[in-house]
Design an enzyme around this catalytic site. Structure first.
Site, PDB file in Angstrom:
ATOM      1  N   HIS A 133       0.760  -1.264   0.086  1.00  0.00           N
ATOM      2  CA  HIS A 133      -0.133   0.094  -0.219  1.00  0.00           C
ATOM      3  C   HIS A 133       0.797   1.752  -0.135  1.00  0.00           C
ATOM      4  O   HIS A 133       0.364   2.364   0.346  1.00  0.00           O
ATOM      5  CB  HIS A 133      -1.029   0.029   1.390  1.00  0.00           C
ATOM      6  N   LYS A 141      -8.789  13.446   4.748  1.00  0.00           N
ATOM      7  CA  LYS A 141      -7.854  11.968   5.152  1.00  0.00           C
ATOM      8  C   LYS A 141      -7.184  12.734   5.556  1.00  0.00           C
ATOM      9  O   LYS A 141      -6.672  13.643   6.222  1.00  0.00           O
ATOM     10  CB  LYS A 141      -7.395  12.580   3.003  1.00  0.00           C
ATOM     11  N   ARG A 142      -6.178  11.585   5.908  1.00  0.00           N
ATOM     12  CA  ARG A 142      -5.202  11.722   7.056  1.00  0.00           C
ATOM     13  C   ARG A 142      -4.231  12.866   6.359  1.00  0.00           C
ATOM     14  O   ARG A 142      -3.803  13.259   5.374  1.00  0.00           O
ATOM     15  CB  ARG A 142      -3.822  10.396   7.069  1.00  0.00           C
ATOM     16  N   LYS A 201       0.573  14.455   0.668  1.00  0.00           N
ATOM     17  CA  LYS A 201      -0.945  14.697   0.283  1.00  0.00           C
ATOM     18  C   LYS A 201      -1.438  15.868   0.225  1.00  0.00           C
ATOM     19  O   LYS A 201      -2.129  16.348  -0.416  1.00  0.00           O
ATOM     20  CB  LYS A 201      -2.035  13.882   2.058  1.00  0.00           C
ATOM     21  N   THR A 240      -8.773   6.123  -1.937  1.00  0.00           N
ATOM     22  CA  THR A 240      -9.968   5.935  -2.068  1.00  0.00           C
ATOM     23  C   THR A 240     -11.724   6.276  -1.749  1.00  0.00           C
ATOM     24  O   THR A 240     -12.385   6.380  -2.396  1.00  0.00           O
ATOM     25  CB  THR A 240     -10.126   4.662  -0.783  1.00  0.00           C
ATOM     26  N   LYS A 257     -14.948   7.600  -3.409  1.00  0.00           N
ATOM     27  CA  LYS A 257     -16.079   7.571  -2.170  1.00  0.00           C
ATOM     28  C   LYS A 257     -17.142   9.137  -2.310  1.00  0.00           C
ATOM     29  O   LYS A 257     -18.508   9.245  -3.388  1.00  0.00           O
ATOM     30  CB  LYS A 257     -16.091   7.785  -0.916  1.00  0.00           C
TER      31      LYS A 257
HETATM   32  C1  26Q Z   1       3.440   0.008  10.496  1.00  0.00           C
HETATM   33  C2  26Q Z   1       4.128   0.204  11.483  1.00  0.00           C
HETATM   34  C3  26Q Z   1       3.905   0.312  12.248  1.00  0.00           C
HETATM   35  C4  26Q Z   1       3.502   1.220  12.847  1.00  0.00           C
HETATM   36  C5  26Q Z   1       2.140   2.051  12.153  1.00  0.00           C
HETATM   37  C6  26Q Z   1       1.949   1.280  10.748  1.00  0.00           C
HETATM   38  C7  26Q Z   1       1.291   1.456   9.859  1.00  0.00           C
HETATM   39  C8  26Q Z   1      -0.067   1.487   9.461  1.00  0.00           C
HETATM   40  C9  26Q Z   1      -0.648   1.728   9.181  1.00  0.00           C
HETATM   41  C10 26Q Z   1       2.427   1.971   8.191  1.00  0.00           C
HETATM   42  C11 26Q Z   1       0.871   2.334   7.120  1.00  0.00           C
HETATM   43  C12 26Q Z   1      -0.484   1.973   8.068  1.00  0.00           C
HETATM   44  C13 26Q Z   1      -1.537   2.900   6.394  1.00  0.00           C
HETATM   45  C14 26Q Z   1      -1.633   3.057   5.254  1.00  0.00           C
HETATM   46  C15 26Q Z   1      -1.975   3.509   4.702  1.00  0.00           C
HETATM   47  O1  26Q Z   1      -3.643   3.622   4.591  1.00  0.00           O
HETATM   48  N1  26Q Z   1      -2.095   3.234   3.510  1.00  0.00           N
HETATM   49  C16 26Q Z   1      -3.346   3.480   2.269  1.00  0.00           C
HETATM   50  O2  26Q Z   1      -3.815   2.403   1.508  1.00  0.00           O
HETATM   51  C17 26Q Z   1      -4.465   3.067   1.195  1.00  0.00           C
HETATM   52  C18 26Q Z   1      -5.542   1.511   0.672  1.00  0.00           C
HETATM   53  O3  26Q Z   1      -5.206   1.110  -0.853  1.00  0.00           O
HETATM   54  C19 26Q Z   1      -4.752   3.718  -0.310  1.00  0.00           C
HETATM   55  O4  26Q Z   1      -5.169   4.314  -1.254  1.00  0.00           O
HETATM   56  C20 26Q Z   1      -3.730   4.762  -0.211  1.00  0.00           C
HETATM   57  O5  26Q Z   1      -2.718   6.079  -1.117  1.00  0.00           O
HETATM   58  C21 26Q Z   1      -2.483   4.265   1.200  1.00  0.00           C
HETATM   59  O6  26Q Z   1      -1.491   5.174   1.601  1.00  0.00           O
END
Ligand code: 26Q
Length: 834
Positions: free
Chosen positions: A376, A567-568, A573, A675, A679
Site C-alpha cells: 500500500h 484524509k490523514r 497529500k 479511496t 467515494k
Molecule cells: C506500520 C508499522 C507500525 C505502525 C504503523 C504502521 C502503519 C499503519 C497503517 C503503516 C501504514 C498504515 C496505513 C497505510 C495506508 O492507509 N495506506 C493507504 O492505503 C490505501 C488503501 O490501499 C491507499 O488508497 C492509500 O493510497 C494508502 O496511503
C-alpha cells in the site's frame, strides 16, 4: 480447560431449532421491548439512551446470527477453498445502519421505532464508530469484507480487538489534541466472544534441537512466555442475500498458569500485574499510518495476530482432515494487508514443521502457495524493518526460519546472477549496513506467490522501482488490483436522496452491479433530471453545513462551491497546497480582484499522527488561516475555510454526498491509490487532482473533460530531483510570492511569531520532496477553471452526473472479483436456506 469453555453438545435436537425471527415492524418492536426491559434491565432510574441503541442492535444481531450459522454451515459442508484476510486494521465505522440496509429492515425498523416514539436516525447517531484503523488501508479491509459477503465468497477477516481505537481529535486554540477512544466502554452488542477457540501465543525463550520419537531431528521453541488470544466474532452481512461472513478479532489475555506460578511464589499482586502486561498487547491501535519503526509492542501485536489466526485455521483443518496437509494449499489462501501481518510467513513454516512435523520443502510449498501480499505504499519511510536483535529476542524461532529462507533465497539469486554480490546485498532479507534489520516487504515478496499494488500507476512503480530486482526474477508474481469502495455504504446508505433519484431513473440494480450506473449518462442531457440532481446535492450540502456549523462554528452557504479535502494529514497529500490556494483567494479578495467570483467554502479535515510535528503544524495553519479569513468582513459571501475535527467513517458518510469538488492533490507517485477519491466520485463530486494513484483511472473513466487535472507527472517529479529551485519559482510567480509574503509577515500568527516559519522553509527548500511550489501555478489555474465551471450550473451538474455514472469501476465488488479471479479462486457459496 475452564469448564465454561467446554463445547456444549445439546441433548435435545430442538435446542438448535427455533422459528425464524420476525422481519416486520411488529416483530422488531416486540423484540426491542424485550431487550430494553428484560435483558438490559431498564428501569425508571436507569434511563440511558445507550440502552435504546443497544436494544436495537441486539434485535438486528439476532437476525444476523440465524443467517450467520447457515452461511458458515454452507461453507463447511461444501468443503470449498476459503480465504483469510489478515489485517492489523479494520476500520468498520458503524454497524447498525449497515445491518438495516443489508437485512432490508430500514423501513420496518423506522416504523417500529416510531411506534415507540423514537427516531431511527437519532438511534443510529448513538453508535460510536468502530475505529480500528488509521485510514485508507483499514477502511479498504472493511469495504472488502462487505463485498466478499455480498458476492457470497467464503472469506474471513482476521484482526485485533483493540481496546482503544483511533484517537479522537479535538481542536483547542487551533491545535490538535488527542483523546483516547474507549469505544468498548458501553460494551459492543455486535461481537460474540468465543472463549472455546482461545489459542496460546509464544514469545521470548529460545529454539533448540531435539530428536523426535521417530528418530528425526526437529526444532522446538522453549522457555517461552505465553499469552492467550481470545477470539471475538463480528457478523459481516452481505447485501440482502442471506450470507453473513465473519470478522474474527483477537484479544490478549494472561494464561492461567502464569497467574498460578506467580501466586505460588507468594506474589499475588505481581501476578495480577503480570496479567495486565499480557493484556497490553491488544490495548491500543498504533495511530501512525506511516510505520512507526522499531516499536516492540507493535511487533508483538503483529505476531499475535499472525499466530492466533494461523493456529485457528490449522485447528479447523486438523479437526476435519487430520494431520494430512497435502490438500491444504488447494483449499486455503491468506491475503496479507501490507507487510503488517508478514510474521505469518515464518509462523506458518514453524507451525507446519515444529508442530505438525512437515519437512522444509513441503512447508515452504504450502506457505508460498497460500500467501499473497498487497503493498500500500512506496514511501521508503513507511517500509517496515525490524532490528534483528529485537526480533531474535521476541521471536527467536521465527528468526531462525527467516535466516533459512534468506540463505535459500540468496542461493537462488546467485544462480540467476552469478557473482553479482551487489545485487545479493540489495535483495537480502537482512539489511546489513548499520543496525541489521529484517526487510519485511522483501520477506513478503520472496514468500508470496502474488504481489499486488492498489492502482495501475502504483503497481507499475512497484515493478519498476521498489521491487525491480524481484520483478526481474519473478515477473509472474506481480499484478495490479485497483482499489474500490462499497457502494452500499458509500452511496446507498449515506446518500438516500441520490439513491432514490437513481433508482427512479435506472432501477435498483446498481447496488450490486455498479457498472449499471452507466445508464445515467443519457440523463446528463436531461434538464429536468439535472434540476433533480442539483436539488439532491443542495439538500446534502445543507446537512453538511449543519455539521460544520456545529463542529467548527463556521457558517457555510450552500449556494457556494463546497471544496473538500478530508484524509490523514501528510506532507505528501499536500493539504499545504490547498491552504496556499485559500490564502491566494483571500489575497485576491483583499486586492479587490473579485470580478466574476465564485463563492467557495473550503473544508479540510483529518488526523495527524501524534508524533508528526509538521502535520500538526499544518493543522495549526489551517485553523489560523480560517480564523483570519472567516472574520474578515471582506470575505463575506465569497470565501470560507473550516477545519473539521475528528474526521472518521461516520463523518465521511455526511461529507461525501455533499461535496462539489474533491481534492486529490498528492505529489504524483506518492499516493498509492486513494479511496476517498472514489467515494466522492460516486456521489457526483468532481475531482481536482494530480496524475497519481487511482486518480489516473478516475480520469480515464470520467473523461478528461470531467476532471480538473494539474501538476507534474510522476516521471517529472522524479526528474526534478537535484535541480529543483523553488526560490526561482516564487520569484517568477507574483501570486505565489504574495502568498509566501503573507505567511512570512505573520498575518496569520500575530500572537505566535515564527509559528509558520518551518512551513515556509519547507516550501522554499530545494530538497522539498513534495514539490509544493512546483505545482502551485498549475493548481491555481485548475482551481480557476473549477470556479468558471461551477458558475455554469447546467454544465457543472452535467459533469457531476457523468462522474457518478462513470464510477462503476470503483466498486470494491469489482476489486474483489479481480482478487478472486487472479489470486484466490474461490467458488461462490450461497447460504443454506432453512
Ligand atoms: C506500520 C508499522 C507500525 C505502525 C504503523 C504502521 C502503519 C499503519 C497503517 C503503516 C501504514 C498504515 C496505513 C497505510 C495506508 O492507509 N495506506 C493507504 O492505503 C490505501 C488503501 O490501499 C491507499 O488508497 C492509500 O493510497 C494508502 O496511503
Amino acid at each position: 480447560m475452564n469448564p465454561i469453555n467446554k463445547p456444549f453438545i445439546p441433548k435435545h435436537p430442538n435446542t438448535l431449532k427455533i422459528p425464524p425471527l420476525g422481519m416486520n415492524a411488529i416483530g422488531l418492536e416486540e423484540d426491542f421491548c424485550r431487550y430494553f426491559n428484560h435483558t438490559l434491565g431498564w428501569g425508571k432510574d436507569s434511563v440511558s439512551s445507550h440502552h435504546v441503541y443497544a436494544s436495537c442492535a441486539l434485535v438486528l444481531r439476532d437476525r444476523l446470527v440465524e443467517r450467520w450459522r447457515r452461511t458458515q454451515r454452507a461453507y463447511d459442508e461444501s468443503g470449498c477453498k476459503q480465504a483469510y484476510y489478515l489485517s492489523l486494521e479494520f476500520l468498520m465505522g458503524r454497524a447498525l445502519g449497515n445491518a438495516l440496509l443489508n437485512l432490508d429492515l430500514e423501513e420496518a425498523s423506522a416504523e417500529a421505532m416510531r411506534n415507540l416514539g423514537l427516531e431511527l436516525e437519532e438511534v443510529q447517531e448513538l453508535e460510536s464508530d468502530a475505529g480500528l484503523g488509521n485510514g485508507g488501508l483499514g477502511r479498504l479491509a472493511a469495504c472488502f469484507l462487505d463485498s466478499c459477503a455480498t458476492l457470497q465468497l467464503p472469506v474471513t477477516g482476521y484482526g485485533i480487538r483493540y481496546e482503544y481505537g483511533m484517537f479522537r481529535q479535538k481542536i483547542e486554540q487551533g491545535y490538535q489534541l488527542e483523546e483516547p477512544d474507549h469505544w468498548l466502554r458501553n460494551g459492543n452488542p455486535w461481537e460474540i466472544e468465543r472463549p472455546e477457540y482461545t489459542v496460546r501465543i509464544k514469545s521470548g525463550g529460545r529454539s533448540e534441537h531435539y530428536t523426535a520419537a521417530d528418530g528425526s531431528l526437529r526444532m522446538r521453541w522453549v522457555d517461552t512466555q505465553d499469552v492467550l488470544a481470545v477470539p471475538f466474532d463480528m457478523p459481516i452481512p452481505g447485501y440482502r442475500n442471506g450470507t453473513v461472513n465473519t470478522l474474527r478479532l483477537w484479544k490478549a489475555a494472561a494464561t492461567e498458569e502464569f497467574d498460578l506460578d506467580e501466586f505460588n511464589a507468594g506474589s499475588y499482586t505481581e501476578a495480577v500485574a503480570a496479567k495486565n502486561a499480557a493484556e497490553h498487547i491488544t490495548m491500543v491501535l498504533y495511530p501512525n499510518d506511516a510505520s512507526e519503526n522499531g516499536k516492540e509492542l507493535r511487533l508483538r501485536q503483529q505476531y499475535f495476530l499472525a499466530s492466533a489466526s494461523l493456529q485457528d485455521v490449522l485447528r479447523r483443518w486438523v479437526h476435519k482432515h487430520g494431520e494430512d496437509f497435502s490438500g491444504f494449499a488447494g483449499l486455503s489462501c491468506f491475503q496479507l494487508n501490507d507487510t503488517h501481518p508478514t510474521c505469518a510467513v515464518p509462523e506458518l513454516m514453524r507451525l507446519l514443521m515444529d508442530e505438525h512435523g512437515l519437512g522444509w520443502e513441503e512447508a515452504w510449498d504450502i506457505t508460498s502457495q497460500t500467501m499473497a501480499y498487497t503493498n500500500h505504499t512506496l514511501l521508503p519511510e513507511a517500509l517496515e524493518r525490524w532490528p534483528v536483535n529485537m526480533f531474535g529476542r521476541l521471536l527467536p524461532r521465527l528468526l531462525d526460519i527467516i535466516y533459512e529462507i534468506n540463505a535459500r533465497f540468496m542461493e537462488e539469486v546467485s544462480r540467476r546472477w552469478p557473482g553479482d554480490t551487489e545485487r545479493e546485498c540489495r535483495m537480502s532479507l537482512v539489511e546489513e549496513c548499520g543496525v541489521p534489520q529484517i526487510r519485511m516487504a522483501y520477506l513478503a515478496v520472496v514468500a508470496c506467490h502474488s504481489v499486488n499494488g492498489v492502482a495501475a500507476l502504483h503497481s507499475h512503480l512497484l515493478q519498476q522501482h521498489l521491487f525491480h530486482d524481484f520483478f526481474e526474477l519473478w515477473p509472474h508474481k506481480f499484478n495490479n488490483k485497483t482499489n474500490g469502495v462499497t457502494p452500499r455504504r458509500w452511496l446507498a446508505s449515506s446518500n438516500p436522496l441520490l439513491s432514490k433519484l437513481i433508482d427512479d431513473s435506472i432501477g435498483e440494480g446498481w447496488r450490486t452491479d455498479l457498472s449499471g450506473l452507466q445508464a445515467l449518462k443519457p440523463f446528463a442531457g436531461d434538464k429536468k433530471f439535472r434540476a433533480e440532481w442539483y436539488k439532491v446535492k443542495q439538500a446534502n450540502k445543507q446537512r453538511l453545513a449543519a455539521m460544520v456549523a456545529k463542529d467548527c462554528g463556521v457558517v457555510f452557504d450552500t449556494s457556494a462551491l463546497f471544496d473538500v479535502q478530508v484524509k490523514r494529514i501528510h506532507e505528501y497529500k499536500r493539504q499545504l497546497l490547498n491552504v496556499l490556494h485559500v490564502i491566494h483567494l483571500y489575497d485576491r479578495i483583499k486586492r479587490g480582484d473579485t470580478a466574476d467570483w465564485t463563492p467557495r467554502c473550503v473544508l479540510i479535515g483529518g488526523k495527524a499522527a501524534p508524533g508528526y510535528v509538521m502535520a500538526k503544524r499544518i493543522i495549526r495553519l489551517v485553523t489560523a488561516v480560517a480564523d483570519v479569513v472567516n472574520h474578515d468582513p471582506a470575505t463575506k459571501g465569497l470565501l470560507r475555510l473550516a477545519f473539521l475535527p475528528d474526521y472518521r467513517v461516520s463523518a465521511m458518510e455526511v461529507i461525501c454526498p455533499a461535496a462539489d469538488l474533491s481534492e486529490q492533490i498528492s505529489t504524483a507517485g506518492k499516493e498509492a491509490s486513494g479511496t476517498g477519491n472514489m467515494k466522492f466520485m460516486m456521489n457526483g463530486a468532481i475531482t481536482i487532482g494530480t496524475l497519481d494513484g487511482a486518480n489516473i483511472e478516475i480520469r480515464e473513466e470520467a473523461g478528461a473533460e470531467n476532471f480538473f487535472l494539474f501538476g507534474l507527472t510522476a516521471d517529472q517529479v522524479e526528474a526534478a530531483r537535484g535541480h529543483y529551485d523553488p526560490a526561482a519559482i516564487v520569484a517568477a510567480d507574483r501570486d505565489l510570492a504574495r502568498v509566501i509574503h503573507l505567511l512570512q509577515s505573520g498575518h496569520f500568527n500575530l500572537f505566535e511569531p515564527g509559528l509558520f516559519d518551518p512551513i515556509v522553509h519547507s516550501v522554499l527548500n530545494p530538497q522539498d520532496p513534495w514539490l509544493t511550489a512546483a505545482d502551485f501555478r498549475s493548481y491555481v489555474d485548475a482551481q480557476q477553471s473549477v470556479a468558471v465551471a461551477y458558475r455554469d450550473r447546467e454544465r457543472w451538474t452535467r459533469m457531476s452526473i457523468l462522474n457518478a455514472a462513470a464510477s462503476g469501476k470503483f466498486s470494491s465488488d469489482r476489486t474483489i472479483q479481480d482478487y478472486n479471479r487472479d489470486i484466490w479462486h474461490l467458488p461462490q457459496v450461497p447460504a443454506h436456506l432453512e
